[in-house]
Design a protein around this motif. Sequence first.
Motif, PDB file in Angstrom:
ATOM      1  N   GLN A 104       0.621  -1.087  -0.032  1.00 55.38           N
ATOM      2  CA  GLN A 104       0.254   0.019   0.468  1.00 55.38           C
ATOM      3  C   GLN A 104       0.656   0.953  -0.750  1.00 55.38           C
ATOM      4  O   GLN A 104       2.292   1.265   0.511  1.00 55.38           O
ATOM      5  N   SER A 105       0.489   2.770  -0.730  1.00 56.21           N
ATOM      6  CA  SER A 105       0.952   3.529  -0.644  1.00 56.21           C
ATOM      7  C   SER A 105       1.297   4.352   0.639  1.00 56.21           C
ATOM      8  O   SER A 105       2.631   5.053   0.619  1.00 56.21           O
ATOM      9  N   HIS A 106       0.380   3.913   1.363  1.00 54.55           N
ATOM     10  CA  HIS A 106       0.206   4.131   3.142  1.00 54.55           C
ATOM     11  C   HIS A 106      -0.608   3.271   3.670  1.00 54.55           C
ATOM     12  O   HIS A 106      -1.438   2.776   3.520  1.00 54.55           O
ATOM     13  N   ALA A 107       0.199   2.593   4.638  1.00 54.67           N
ATOM     14  CA  ALA A 107       0.144   1.231   5.447  1.00 54.67           C
ATOM     15  C   ALA A 107       0.352   2.329   6.770  1.00 54.67           C
ATOM     16  O   ALA A 107       0.282   2.705   7.791  1.00 54.67           O
ATOM     17  N   TYR A 108      -1.183   1.728   7.975  1.00 54.74           N
ATOM     18  CA  TYR A 108      -0.678   2.211   9.581  1.00 54.74           C
ATOM     19  C   TYR A 108      -0.758   3.700   8.932  1.00 54.74           C
ATOM     20  O   TYR A 108      -0.353   4.164   9.402  1.00 54.74           O
ATOM     21  N   ASN A 112       1.882   1.062  -4.174  1.00 54.89           N
ATOM     22  CA  ASN A 112       2.280   1.788  -3.467  1.00 54.89           C
ATOM     23  C   ASN A 112       3.488   1.147  -5.106  1.00 54.89           C
ATOM     24  O   ASN A 112       3.190   0.955  -5.558  1.00 54.89           O
ATOM     25  N   HIS A 169      -6.255   5.932   5.999  1.00 56.74           N
ATOM     26  CA  HIS A 169      -5.216   7.413   6.042  1.00 56.74           C
ATOM     27  C   HIS A 169      -6.198   8.371   5.729  1.00 56.74           C
ATOM     28  O   HIS A 169      -6.563   8.199   4.334  1.00 56.74           O
ATOM     29  N   GLY A 189       2.109   8.592   1.722  1.00 57.27           N
ATOM     30  CA  GLY A 189       2.632   9.155   2.661  1.00 57.27           C
ATOM     31  C   GLY A 189       4.000   7.855   2.374  1.00 57.27           C
ATOM     32  O   GLY A 189       4.049   6.806   1.088  1.00 57.27           O
ATOM     33  N   TYR A 190       4.163   7.206   3.779  1.00 56.68           N
ATOM     34  CA  TYR A 190       5.228   6.273   3.853  1.00 56.68           C
ATOM     35  C   TYR A 190       5.012   4.949   4.379  1.00 56.68           C
ATOM     36  O   TYR A 190       3.450   5.422   5.133  1.00 56.68           O
ATOM     37  N   SER A 191       4.788   3.500   3.735  1.00 48.79           N
ATOM     38  CA  SER A 191       4.422   2.921   4.148  1.00 48.79           C
ATOM     39  C   SER A 191       6.020   1.519   4.831  1.00 48.79           C
ATOM     40  O   SER A 191       7.347   1.715   3.970  1.00 48.79           O
ATOM     41  N   PRO A 192       5.751   1.407   5.728  1.00 50.73           N
ATOM     42  CA  PRO A 192       6.793   0.421   6.581  1.00 50.73           C
ATOM     43  C   PRO A 192       7.017  -0.973   5.309  1.00 50.73           C
ATOM     44  O   PRO A 192       6.171  -1.172   4.806  1.00 50.73           O
TER      45      PRO A 192
END
Lengths: 723, 723
Positions: free
Chosen positions: A282-286, A293, A322, B180-183
């Motif tokens: 995913q482009s943003h997780a959590y 992504n 998000h 944004g950011y994805s781990p």
Amino acid sequence: MGIVYGQPQTVKTHFLGLPGYSIFKLQKSSHMDKIFPGIWKVTLGQPEDITPVKVRHTEPAVEAIGKLPPVAQCPIPEVSLWGRQTKRGFSVRIGLQDDEQIYGLGLQLLSFNQRQSKKTLRVNSDPTANLGDTHAPVPFYLSTAGYGVLVDTARYAAFYFGVSVPRRSLAEVTDERQPGYSPRTLEENIAWVTRDRNGPVIIDIPTAEGIDIYIFGGPEMRTALQRYNLFSGGGCLPPRWGLGVWYRASTGVDQQQVLSLSETLRNDQMPCDVIGLEPGWQSHAYSCSFTWNKAFPEPRRLVSQLVGQHYHVNLWSHVFTHPSSPVYEALSPYSGDYEVWGGLVPDLLMPEARQILAEHFTREHVDLGVSGYKLDECDNSDFNTNPWSFPESSQFPSGADGEVMHSLLGIQLQDTIEGIFRQSNLRTYGGVRSSHALAAPYPFVLYSDLYKHKDFIRGLVNCGFSGLLWTPEVRDAASEEDLIRRLQAVVLSPQALINAWYIKNPPWKQWRTVQNNADQFVENLHDLEAACRKILELRMQLIPYLYTAFYHYHQEGIPPFRALVLDYPTDPNVWQIDDQWMVGDRLLAAPVTAGEQGREVYLPEGPWYDFWNGHRIEGGQKLSVAVPLDTIPLFVRGDAVLPLAQPTLHTEDPASYNLVVRIFGAGNQPFTLYEDDGLTFGYRDGQFNTLTITWDNQRQSGNQVRTGDFAYPGYKIERWERL
Amino acid sequence: MGIVYGQPQTVKTHFLGLPGYSIFKLQKSSHMDKIFPGIWKVTLGQPEDITPVKVRHTEPAVEAIGKLPPVAQCPIPEVSLWGRQTKRGFSVRIGLQDDEQIYGLGLQLLSFNQRQSKKTLRVNSDPTANLGDTHAPVPFYLSTAGYGVLVDTARYAAFYFGVSVPRRSLAEVTDERQPGYSPRTLEENIAWVTRDRNGPVIIDIPTAEGIDIYIFGGPEMRTALQRYNLFSGGGCLPPRWGLGVWYRASTGVDQQQVLSLSETLRNDQMPCDVIGLEPGWQSHAYSCSFTWNKAFPEPRRLVSQLVGQHYHVNLWSHVFTHPSSPVYEALSPYSGDYEVWGGLVPDLLMPEARQILAEHFTREHVDLGVSGYKLDECDNSDFNTNPWSFPESSQFPSGADGEVMHSLLGIQLQDTIEGIFRQSNLRTYGGVRSSHALAAPYPFVLYSDLYKHKDFIRGLVNCGFSGLLWTPEVRDAASEEDLIRRLQAVVLSPQALINAWYIKNPPWKQWRTVQNNADQFVENLHDLEAACRKILELRMQLIPYLYTAFYHYHQEGIPPFRALVLDYPTDPNVWQIDDQWMVGDRLLAAPVTAGEQGREVYLPEGPWYDFWNGHRIEGGQKLSVAVPLDTIPLFVRGDAVLPLAQPTLHTEDPASYNLVVRIFGAGNQPFTLYEDDGLTFGYRDGQFNTLTITWDNQRQSGNQVRTGDFAYPGYKIERWERL
């Protein structure tokens, strides 16, 4: 045991009429209705509006319920059922006989037989204490006396099974009025403090002003469970590929690395049907964006390449949305009043929220060929080491609060996601981290980050009581032995899942995390891979058998994986057995955990056969079994024929329909295989065949009879085999 | 840190006005009253009738509160305090600044700094998970920003400290709307999942329709705590003998064996002031008869013989009343509707029940010379391995339910028992297994069956935040080292308790249970006894110092045992220190647990001295300290004089008043000892002396000034000493 309560004695439950007790508001059951054959509904007080039954999306499998043995009258008579409303909520008492054993309450990792215990069903992703906290609370319990009870609440209800004793009157304690015994050693003290007391079942439901209770008759405990599962809609039937081997790739992979993994698995000849992608896709997780992504620039191509290699693709996600997600703004009015990881909490009790998510998931993933999801984080934090999630006091537009939402989020999410595939007449199979009552129809398997092998095994054994599925997934390992022992258990579970989400390479190349991520493989790579391949091949051999077991789950509500006590409720030897289980109707599994040099296996009454060498073992006894590392203790019930598939790398290989029929003893118990397209819901309209396999021991020849003539690839018996 | 909120910024807490949210019933604080200097009361909604403050038996120490530094305005402004009523109960939000650290919530054995955590205050005798379950929940917390908050509820309230974030509006998340950011690794994933979020304090109070909140101003955190303790009535002042060594005999002893134990202790020259009898003294325990067992045929003679040997006698009991008890019938109308261990649960919120128990205990025990009690089992079972106690849904004649009763039983019992002695103008000191808010005035020390040494130390450090006392009691041990390390910690605690309830002989004769009970002593008996004697003698040396610390607890509300953060709230190095504590104003203890080859000790800013050799150590740094088995890391704050008593076998020995004054550094900080009869409540009428000890380093001579001229035995300085 196993009796129907005919006119059971009135339980010794009573309320005192002493001065000062006027705050008691007793409420006898207001009505007790038989709603389906063998299923009664009791309403006490004014139940809440948002409950598992009231927000269900499935229909009871009425026809199948009607085929179960009849039950003359409600196994719990009105006289032994009381409710009372208090400031704290609603409290129920149900009579309990001295010798009843109790099971259920969902995914309990730390306990099994619940008699003489209390459990509070708090939703908790990290239940380290045996207090009832669980990923998947199910307010349903079963008694060896042959009935089940569903308490229709999404509250964190507390269940007391015989441990709390209502006060007796002065007259009742007369013979205890002389000085008695006082403990004089530690042992005596413990014995006194812990001695059994026989109280009723007490169920405390916070907040509620009333409750609906559903009572499921047997006459056997297992039949009561079938009735519950059929009331839920019948068990799920996964797509055939779902019963193959699952491999979840490291969260750090990009598109190219997934493709190279998929090739490695094939080149290494390691069976695999499903590749799962973890948060990194995913482009943003959590929280989640639900979009790809940039490390996955051509998702459509990736998925179609994997599908071309006969893989199915599964995507990790949770629902906390998000701000960068395309659906954020649309979901905004249909979300709760707290954030999780900076994201919205969609209110899945609102059709609008379900629709928004379903449309996005369809367009962005499923239309590309994605076959399913892993639904993470839908339970609740324990707020211990790693606090997250929304408070129980959260409020949602549907009127639900956070407590109710924690209980129901997992099951509502399962329905939302399954609905996407149902629309295209496709079955799905996936993972979910939380579930609740009436879950049987949903093709999702529970899992956990807790990684204690023995607890994982207990979870598997327990889930069968509650309409749940569970996988003791394999990640990294503490040793080669640990890796092998874990693989041996997982292939005998609902989902043969290798979850390598934080290791770059398959664990059979390196079970140590750090070295694995540094591409440093074990020295005995060839041997270890071979050993693991053999275990995965057992899974592939069992698929026809397992698929049939799931069909019985769907049609009759019989859980494909279940504790021995469900099949042998009158045998006290099995009342505490939480490390052996039935796989379908014929197999008994007794896996081993690392460090064990041998193990005890209890086989109930009747003839049994060693799966591996065909030796006959007389049941009704406890065996000490040798456990060489390459063997899983596995036993065949009765003089059976057992069809095993030719092991293949995936279920789309036509060779996977080729069967060897293994004959145990006289082989005089036939086996009927279930056969369909493995993919769609056509079976619900009767689009399936059965293949009944019999063995004539006198003539030493086998026979097969097919009903139905649908043109599926179809099983072919290649060989009859006696070990 | 340590600031007064002048006009703190409005906390970013808001409720959304989205469609569907109409069920919210917002309730701004209805009134905020200054009830004492620096103490405000806020009432939200309609609070319950049975709450810790409403059922208290003590009076606030108004005069002492008036002597604390003034606080200009409520540290929590009305604007940052919101309440709302929901179906589940009442929910409160209180603003929280980003850098505030939070402490308290009673006896927390598994955590310390509560910032970024959630705790649910369930009463539980076996809290093995860090979820808030505790023997002694106290709904009071302290902030390093210089205030304390008491939530006046006996419900199992949940406290969220910054971990749950109310939802932001669309406008507020604009800059997060891009991907944004994805781990991509396990570590990144954990970092993302666990990153700090700054929400408010949320307090969920089940069942309630409103709540009283008491806010205690500082300006320092410690002053806020003093205000709370003085609001509670001021800290307890134990009788002087209570600070000596306690020894609980095996539950299996008879009258003769107690006497022989008492002689052994004296013959072996092991200090001991109190002998405790465990369940075996009762004719029936679990449940209790409250009468003497036939193994104790002459209790009056036994007690008077022990008293003649300068022991005080303490009796174990719980309140669950067996049918054979003489008070069973009388208590019957004043008891709850469930039994525990076959006995009544007296409703201690009813004056009648308190009176019946008090009269019986007075006549049967206290009139014989018994000095106190150990009040067991007044908490609640966790219903895990060993289920007992009454359900939360129990009902009591007072109108309390089981949840409320579990919270309050310990404190009501403490008041009942202390009342017995107060009537005779005698102080008592004892043990109790549960406590709650406003406990400071009660001379009872908490304990637990959990026996992890590090957790026991954390419990001691935590208790000081909540008006509680705690003993890390010593039983048997895993090794000689473990025994010694445990003794070293317990002598620096509120109660130097050896609890040998299941071992026949003192643990210094044999630390292994089985061998101890077989009278098989360790080979190095002489050396081990000598090592243990030396540790107990340290306790006896410290009694004048400790007694003075307790006097400050009583007069000013300063806990005698407390975490470093109370004295150094602005030093971030101490925010997480849960294994060091202040003993009174001058000593810092940093005990060691078995297996540790050394330990780190952090000394805050300022000069410190090693207690054992007088070496100066500059503070503001972390030290690596050598920990030979015969040494407890113990440090003296500043250039102090420290009076130490001559070690004696008991506090009735007149030699126990003989002092050696130890001088550290320039010794220019005087010390004022507190002196009274050690037994009665005369001190409340001003019947006490003080003895101020000063050292003139230039002249190398000491001085003493006594105020008050009461004719107590009185301290005598025998020697001035510099190491």
